[in-house]
Design an enzyme around this catalytic site. Sequence first.
Site, PDB file in Angstrom:
ATOM      1  N   ASP A   1      26.077  42.045  50.405  1.00  0.00           N
ATOM      2  CA  ASP A   1      26.787  43.147  49.760  1.00  0.00           C
ATOM      3  C   ASP A   1      27.981  43.552  50.629  1.00  0.00           C
ATOM      4  OD1 ASP A   1      27.424  45.271  48.118  1.00  0.00           O
ATOM      5  OD2 ASP A   1      25.909  46.620  48.968  1.00  0.00           O
TER       6      ASP A   1
ATOM      7  N   ASP B   1      26.893  40.484  62.563  1.00  0.00           N
ATOM      8  CA  ASP B   1      27.989  41.256  63.170  1.00  0.00           C
ATOM      9  C   ASP B   1      29.133  40.331  63.572  1.00  0.00           C
ATOM     10  OD1 ASP B   1      26.142  40.260  64.989  1.00  0.00           O
ATOM     11  OD2 ASP B   1      26.097  42.041  66.261  1.00  0.00           O
TER      12      ASP B   1
ATOM     13  N   ASP C   1      32.386  42.466  50.202  1.00  0.00           N
ATOM     14  CA  ASP C   1      33.516  43.403  50.095  1.00  0.00           C
ATOM     15  C   ASP C   1      34.578  43.035  51.120  1.00  0.00           C
ATOM     16  OD1 ASP C   1      32.098  44.893  48.179  1.00  0.00           O
ATOM     17  OD2 ASP C   1      32.848  46.789  48.978  1.00  0.00           O
TER      18      ASP C   1
HETATM   19  C1  IPM Z   1      27.581  45.312  44.392  1.00  0.00           C
HETATM   20  C2  IPM Z   1      27.387  46.808  44.390  1.00  0.00           C
HETATM   21  C3  IPM Z   1      25.931  47.095  44.070  1.00  0.00           C
HETATM   22  C4  IPM Z   1      25.075  46.453  45.143  1.00  0.00           C
HETATM   23  C5  IPM Z   1      25.576  48.576  43.901  1.00  0.00           C
HETATM   24  C6  IPM Z   1      26.435  49.261  42.854  1.00  0.00           C
HETATM   25  C7  IPM Z   1      24.126  48.780  43.626  1.00  0.00           C
HETATM   26  O1  IPM Z   1      27.772  47.325  45.614  1.00  0.00           O
HETATM   27  O2  IPM Z   1      27.305  44.681  43.365  1.00  0.00           O
HETATM   28  O3  IPM Z   1      28.005  44.786  45.408  1.00  0.00           O
HETATM   29  O4  IPM Z   1      24.880  47.038  46.191  1.00  0.00           O
HETATM   30  O5  IPM Z   1      24.624  45.346  44.932  1.00  0.00           O
HETATM   31 MG    MG Z   2      28.797  45.982  46.853  1.00  0.00          MG
END
Ligand code: IPM
Ligand code: MG
Length: 365
Positions: free
Chosen positions: A247, A223, A251
């Site tokens: 993941d 966090d 992002d």
């Molecule tokens: C990523 C995507 C994938 C993940 C999904 C589409 C399964 O979000 O590659 O980051 O969670 O790994």
């Molecule tokens: Mg992802």
Amino acid sequence: MNKNIAVIRGDGIGPEIVEQALCVLDRVAELYGHTFTYTDVDMGGCAIDKWGDPLPEEMLQKCLASDSVLLGAVGGNKWNSVPGHLRPEKGLLRLRAGMGVYSNNRPAKIWPQLASASPLKSDIVEKGIDFIIVRELIGGIYFGEHKTETKDAQQVATDILTYSEKEIERIGRIGFETAQKRSGRLCSVEKSNVLDSSRLWKAVMHRLAEEYPDVELTDMLVDNCAMQIVKNPAQFDVIVTENMFGDILSDEASIITGSIGMIPSSSLGSSSCGLYEPIHGSAPDIAGTDAANPIGTILSAAMMLRFSFDMSAEAECIENAVSALLDKGYRTADIMPSDPAEAEKCKKIGCKECGSLITSLLKKA
Ligand code: IPM
Ligand code: MG
């Protein structure tokens, strides 16, 4: 060199962005005297429609028989209501597990030409953003048992998060080795104030640290890490973390560099056959409109050349062409500056034009 590349176009914008990456690869082959042959592989929603399975066994075998795999993206609203084990994403998870690619490398690096596209204040961006997230890719909660039951007249859903010492150790080593090749700083991210799996994670990282005295290991709760990535991204060099945290954080790390459309990734296991994919999704809302940014996929192809085929000069040739494109002010919609005065200096292009311009800018060093 002759290389056989398994190509997964996938869903949504997947086919469009992969097409551009293949044009770039073809030109690189021409310039450097290589032969790349492509084997089409169905995976994701399109495979569900065609074969009733997001990754038929035969498709996995084609990937395993290749020298490396290039993937666009999978998924889309059309398949949102299919059962969990048949979702397009399940094909991708099965592919990663089937290939044994436990180590996912996601660079978050700001292109100087795109500094104004970052949503962060310029004084934060100016300190520099250049770090790598090493994400464990085939363990943890995405691979634990998933079930939904009815208990006391209501639905109860469970997802299990498990990590073994061995699984943590092998990704930990990649984290330490990556740090050794960079500035020697490694930040291990977990939630050890709550989760047993994170306490084991932290213990294994510290045990490994003794074998890498040249690397400075720090720990950070996930966090806090989410906050630090926007507050002071310059502090990071290499982050190593488990599957779900990686993941989510990747992002976040991508958007501070301007656009998720720019970020490639490599996934490797114990062999040189890797999986290369942009980190963004299939963006069904813009599919077929030529608005997608193919750069994340094109840079993923560059990573494939560098890490799986040992073709560093060829990889650099692609990266230089992307940089030259940005220098010339060409921008896909996602990286167009929001400031009208800045936008004035740029030229908006579509996915196809972006791919052909990069192809034309490829120069053998
Ligand atoms: C990523 C995507 C994938 C993940 C999904 C589409 C399964 O979000 O590659 O980051 O969670 O790994
Ligand atoms: Mg992802």
